[in-house]
Scaffold this motif. Structure first.
Motif, PDB file in Angstrom:
ATOM      1  N   GLU A   1       0.845  -1.582  -6.598  1.00 30.97           N
ATOM      2  CA  GLU A   1       0.875  -2.222  -5.268  1.00 30.97           C
ATOM      3  C   GLU A   1       1.517  -1.311  -4.227  1.00 30.97           C
ATOM      4  OE1 GLU A   1       2.666  -6.143  -5.552  1.00 30.97           O
ATOM      5  OE2 GLU A   1       0.705  -7.058  -5.944  1.00 30.97           O
TER       6      GLU A   1
ATOM      7  N   THR B   1      -5.546   6.109  -7.229  1.00 32.11           N
ATOM      8  CA  THR B   1      -4.264   5.396  -7.388  1.00 32.11           C
ATOM      9  C   THR B   1      -3.590   5.733  -8.729  1.00 32.11           C
ATOM     10  OG1 THR B   1      -5.280   3.373  -8.249  1.00 32.11           O
ATOM     11  CG2 THR B   1      -4.918   3.450  -5.896  1.00 32.11           C
TER      12      THR B   1
ATOM     13  N   SER C   1      -6.627  -3.185  -9.905  1.00 32.62           N
ATOM     14  CA  SER C   1      -5.985  -3.371  -8.584  1.00 32.62           C
ATOM     15  C   SER C   1      -6.339  -4.694  -7.929  1.00 32.62           C
ATOM     16  CB  SER C   1      -6.413  -2.292  -7.594  1.00 32.62           C
ATOM     17  OG  SER C   1      -6.469  -1.066  -8.174  1.00 32.62           O
TER      18      SER C   1
ATOM     19  N   ASN D   1      -3.092  -6.534  -2.747  1.00 34.75           N
ATOM     20  CA  ASN D   1      -3.965  -5.353  -2.749  1.00 34.75           C
ATOM     21  C   ASN D   1      -5.309  -5.670  -2.100  1.00 34.75           C
ATOM     22  OD1 ASN D   1      -2.075  -3.823  -4.100  1.00 34.75           O
ATOM     23  ND2 ASN D   1      -2.997  -4.120  -6.123  1.00 34.75           N
TER      24      ASN D   1
ATOM     25  N   THR E   1      -9.578   3.254  -6.658  1.00 38.37           N
ATOM     26  CA  THR E   1      -8.498   2.351  -7.081  1.00 38.37           C
ATOM     27  C   THR E   1      -8.557   2.109  -8.600  1.00 38.37           C
ATOM     28  OG1 THR E   1      -9.832   0.373  -6.730  1.00 38.37           O
ATOM     29  CG2 THR E   1      -8.522   1.142  -4.860  1.00 38.37           C
TER      30      THR E   1
ATOM     31  N   ILE F   1      -0.991   1.493  -3.344  1.00 34.62           N
ATOM     32  CA  ILE F   1      -2.120   1.010  -2.541  1.00 34.62           C
ATOM     33  C   ILE F   1      -1.663   0.697  -1.118  1.00 34.62           C
ATOM     34  CG2 ILE F   1      -3.750  -0.941  -2.253  1.00 34.62           C
ATOM     35  CD1 ILE F   1      -4.378  -0.660  -5.187  1.00 34.62           C
TER      36      ILE F   1
END
Ligand code: SKM
Length: 171
Positions: free
Chosen positions: A64, A35, A84, A90, A80, A67
């Motif tokens: 966000e 991410t 997160s 999430n 991630t 994800i």
């Protein structure tokens, strides 16, 4: 064609999510995403810049979005960002769209692995160890809540942890 499952790695900074994720993806012939990297790719700037210009709140909005998009793919391994899990949205997306593995580690290992890493603006302080401790107190329950499986990453190589995850998940 059968649906391809996703593996989502959660855990704190310095748990080894990106390195372990790459091994996992390679062994399982899945696509690997991270991410933080995806945020940098989309923004055309590094994480430190996003924090500087947009603040942590701006960074979390970007996180966000990334994800939500990536977790809708199929057959990916996703590393991630360490923060997160503070977003309920999430956590919901991750639990609903894949198998969530929490990579657990000690503060000592985190500290050693994150020193001199410029992708960690939260640690650019006089007391990074204290920050890691307070983030752990706040977030460890959330990693545990969202996780289907928990794996310790301390005493093993990234490759060994990846193999352990493959066995655990029965992939
Ligand atoms: O997402 C980056 C960013 O430095 C924030 C963060 C966190 O809040 O723990 C972890 C990193 O992966």
């Amino acid at each position: 064609m059968a649906e391809k499952r996703n593996i989502f790695l959660v855990g704190p900074m310095g748990a080894g999510k990106s390195t372990i994720g790459r091994h996992l993806a390679q062994q399982l012939h899945l696509q690997f995403y991270d991410t933080d990297q995806e945020i940098e790719r989309r923004t055309g700037a590094d994480i430190a810049w996003v924090f500087d210009v947009e603040g942590e709140a701006g960074f979390r909005v970007r996180e966000e979005g990334v994800i939500d998009d990536l977790s809708q793919m199929q057959g990916i391994v996703l590393a991630t960002g360490g923060g997160s899990v503070i977003s309920k949205e999430n956590r919901n997306h991750l639990s609903a769209r894949g198998i969530v593995v929490y990579l657990e580690t000690t503060i000592d290992k985190q500290f050693a692995r994150t020193q001199r890493d410029k992708r960690r603006p939260l640690l650019q302080t006089e007391e990074p160890r204290e920050v890691l401790e307070s983030l752990a107190a706040e977030r460890n329950p959330m990693y545990a809540e969202v996780a289907d499986y928990t794996v310790k990453t301390d005493d093993q190589s990234a490759k060994a942890v990846a193999n352990q995850i493959i066995e655990l998940l029965g992939f």
